[in-house]
Design an enzyme around this catalytic site. Structure first.
Site, mmCIF file in Angstrom:
data_model
loop_
_atom_site.group_PDB
_atom_site.id
_atom_site.type_symbol
_atom_site.label_atom_id
_atom_site.label_comp_id
_atom_site.label_asym_id
_atom_site.label_seq_id
_atom_site.Cartn_x
_atom_site.Cartn_y
_atom_site.Cartn_z
ATOM 1 N N GLU A 277 0.824 -1.207 0.000
ATOM 2 C CA GLU A 277 0.000 0.000 0.000
ATOM 3 C C GLU A 277 0.862 1.262 0.000
ATOM 4 O O GLU A 277 0.429 2.315 -0.446
ATOM 5 C CB GLU A 277 -0.922 -0.013 1.236
ATOM 6 C CG GLU A 277 -2.368 0.243 0.892
ATOM 7 C CD GLU A 277 -3.309 0.060 2.085
ATOM 8 O OE1 GLU A 277 -4.318 -0.623 1.893
ATOM 9 O OE2 GLU A 277 -3.044 0.595 3.167
ATOM 10 N N HIS A 298 8.392 -26.872 -0.999
ATOM 11 C CA HIS A 298 7.800 -28.047 -1.647
ATOM 12 C C HIS A 298 6.617 -27.681 -2.517
ATOM 13 O O HIS A 298 5.911 -28.544 -3.003
ATOM 14 C CB HIS A 298 7.416 -29.076 -0.572
ATOM 15 C CG HIS A 298 8.602 -29.507 0.226
ATOM 16 N ND1 HIS A 298 9.303 -30.660 -0.031
ATOM 17 C CD2 HIS A 298 9.257 -28.896 1.251
ATOM 18 C CE1 HIS A 298 10.328 -30.751 0.815
ATOM 19 N NE2 HIS A 298 10.316 -29.691 1.605
ATOM 20 N N LYS A 412 -14.400 0.328 -4.110
ATOM 21 C CA LYS A 412 -15.487 0.709 -3.195
ATOM 22 C C LYS A 412 -16.564 1.480 -3.932
ATOM 23 O O LYS A 412 -17.751 1.277 -3.708
ATOM 24 C CB LYS A 412 -14.937 1.576 -2.055
ATOM 25 C CG LYS A 412 -14.032 0.834 -1.087
ATOM 26 C CD LYS A 412 -13.625 1.743 0.056
ATOM 27 C CE LYS A 412 -12.492 1.149 0.856
ATOM 28 N NZ LYS A 412 -11.883 2.082 1.783
HETATM 29 O O1 PA5 Z 1 -3.784 1.157 5.897
HETATM 30 C C1 PA5 Z 1 -4.882 1.543 5.556
HETATM 31 O O2 PA5 Z 1 -5.131 2.738 5.498
HETATM 32 C C2 PA5 Z 1 -6.030 0.598 5.252
HETATM 33 O O3 PA5 Z 1 -5.664 -0.708 5.081
HETATM 34 C C3 PA5 Z 1 -7.000 0.629 6.384
HETATM 35 O O4 PA5 Z 1 -6.350 0.250 7.559
HETATM 36 C C4 PA5 Z 1 -8.186 -0.297 6.119
HETATM 37 O O5 PA5 Z 1 -8.773 0.009 4.898
HETATM 38 C C5 PA5 Z 1 -9.205 -0.134 7.221
HETATM 39 O O6 PA5 Z 1 -9.647 1.167 7.308
HETATM 40 P P1 PA5 Z 1 -10.412 1.684 8.577
HETATM 41 O O7 PA5 Z 1 -9.530 1.547 9.750
HETATM 42 O O8 PA5 Z 1 -10.719 3.127 8.278
HETATM 43 O O9 PA5 Z 1 -11.667 0.855 8.700
#
Ligand code: PA5
Length: 425
Positions: A277, A298, A412
């Site tokens: 990310e 394996h 989303k």
């Molecule tokens: O690192 C990030 O920003 C995302 O992976 C969020 O942690 C994830 O989408 C969850 O979001 P939230 O904590 O707002 O529910």
């Protein structure tokens, strides 16, 4: 402290080698708060800040849960659960006496997974820790409504006492609900993104409930960040960041993270989110994948050894094993294994790791090794600080904003439109 061994990567470097000048510059940009996304670099101060703010309350809440419940249901997705799950599976793979079970839900929309967890929960007493920075993420919100109903059926007008919310200090649906119902709340700081939040209440409350000594984690993390502030090519975070960026420049655009401890599996998931990310944007990035050794030798061993030569491999090694297992001698030796009799299994595993390293280097896979002393609170904290800092440095070296994630919104939008969410068109 963390040590990086680049001996298995060095044969793949050009004569110029990793760019430590650029790592230094990226490190300074990060600590001066002068780079892209600087408003999300509060994780660098989290150990001290959590001690000054919520640590005592986290410990008290954990004690309350431990004393009255057989289970904690943690509801969260991505950065809101992977760190805690990674820590608990790594450090407490089997609950000790008096440790509640920790279930992780809200990280999927699978009805089957949810009903399996409900079946495992049975009629156990339980508490819920709902974790969402935004407070609006669909997966945890869906699970939370279901578990709130369950709590209401089980505990009636005392249900609210069983809910702990970890969310934004001021904004979002979860924050409003928590205020309206008087749920005990913990904060995901404004300047800390989900994937960098494991050393906040996001990770520490579930870890403390599971019986992990989170004071030790926080102390060790503070020491680790101080040690990692070193401005020199001796800094292991520079070494890792600069080596992987150097290799990326040579066409190695897939990094597999391996470990010889099966309990590392969810730490690898945490690492994948952290790097994926943070770096996968603007058409750039090293694709993070993970393998579990020796099992995956394996199944994936063939590909790693002889598939397309785009892989680099990073292996996390815990130098000291937690348990001893002396391999027995057998007079008949019918299975032919007496050649390893009298050795500890961890020694056999270590030889296997050396053998794999050599084979993969020979096969054209640059190999980086991250050495950690032990699989304990200190080892966990050092690893988290090391990977987070190296991630920030590496992201700046590749000139992206390591602290945003605009790409995760695309699915989303489609999903909300297709589900008929009001205003989603
Ligand atoms: O690192 C990030 O920003 C995302 O992976 C969020 O942690 C994830 O989408 C969850 O979001 P939230 O904590 O707002 O529910």
């Amino acid at each position: 402290m963390v040590k990086v061994d680049l001996s298995g990567a060095a044969p793949f470097f050009t004569s110029v080698g990793p760019d430590y000048a650029s790592a230094k510059c990226a490190h300074e940009t990060l600590t001066q708060g002068s780079g892209l996304g600087a408003e999300f670099t509060g994780w660098l101060q989290l150990p001290q800040r959590i001690r000054d703010t919520e640590l005592e309350r986290i410990l008290r809440a954990a004690e309350t849960i431990r004393s009255r419940s057989g289970a904690l249901v943690v509801i969260g997705i991505g950065g809101s659960y992977l760190g805690a799950r990674g820590a608990i599976e790594l450090l407490k793979p089997i609950p000790g006496p008096g440790d509640p079970r920790v279930f992780f839900v809200g990280n999927t929309l699978s009805a089957d997974a949810l009903s399996d967890t409900l079946a495992q929960l049975g009629d156990m007493d339980f508490d819920v820790n709902v974790i969402s920075k935004s407070g609006t993420t669909l997966e945890p919100a869906v699970s939370f409504r279901i578990f709130r109903e369950l709590l209401a059926k089980k505990y009636g007008d005392r249900a609210d006492e069983h809910i702990f919310a970890t969310t934004d200090a001021r904004r979002g649906v979860l924050k409003s609900l928590a205020d309206a119902h008087g749920w005990e709340s913990f904060v995901v700081p404004d300047d800390v993104g989900g994937r960098f939040s494991v050393l906040s209440a996001v990770g520490l409350l579930p870890m403390a409930v599971a019986g992990i000594d989170v004071r030790r984690v926080v102390d060790a993390a503070q020491e680790a960040f101080t040690a990692l502030d070193l401005r020199s090519p001796e800094n292991p975070a520079w070494q890792y960041a600069a080596a992987r960026q150097h290799l990326y420049g040579k066409g190695y655009d897939i990094e597999i993270l391996g470990c010889y401890e099966p309990s590392f599996r969810f730490m690898a998931e945490w690492w994948k989110q952290l790097y994926g990310e943070s770096e996968g944007k603007d058409g750039k990035g090293i694709f993070p994948a993970s393998v579990e050794y020796t099992a995956d030798l394996h199944s994936m061993g063939q590909f790693i050894q002889s598939g397309p030569r785009r892989l680099m491999e990073t292996v996390v090694r815990f130098d000291q094993s937690r348990s001893a297992c002396l391999f027995p001698e057998e007079s008949e030796n019918a299975d032919g294994l007496n050649y390893i009799a009298g050795r500890d299994l961890s020694q056999v595993c270590s030889v296997a790791a050396d053998a794999v390293k050599q084979a993969h280097i020979d096969g054209g896979v640059p190999n980086l090794v991250i050495h950690l002393p032990r699989r304990d609170e200190e080892g966990f904290a050092q690893m988290v600080c090391f990977f987070e800092l190296a991630c920030g440095i590496s992201g700046y070296m590749s000139q992206v904003n390591p602290f945003d994630q605009p790409g995760v919104e695309a699915y989303k939008k489609n999903m909300f439109r297709m589900l008929g969410k009001p205003g989603a068109d």
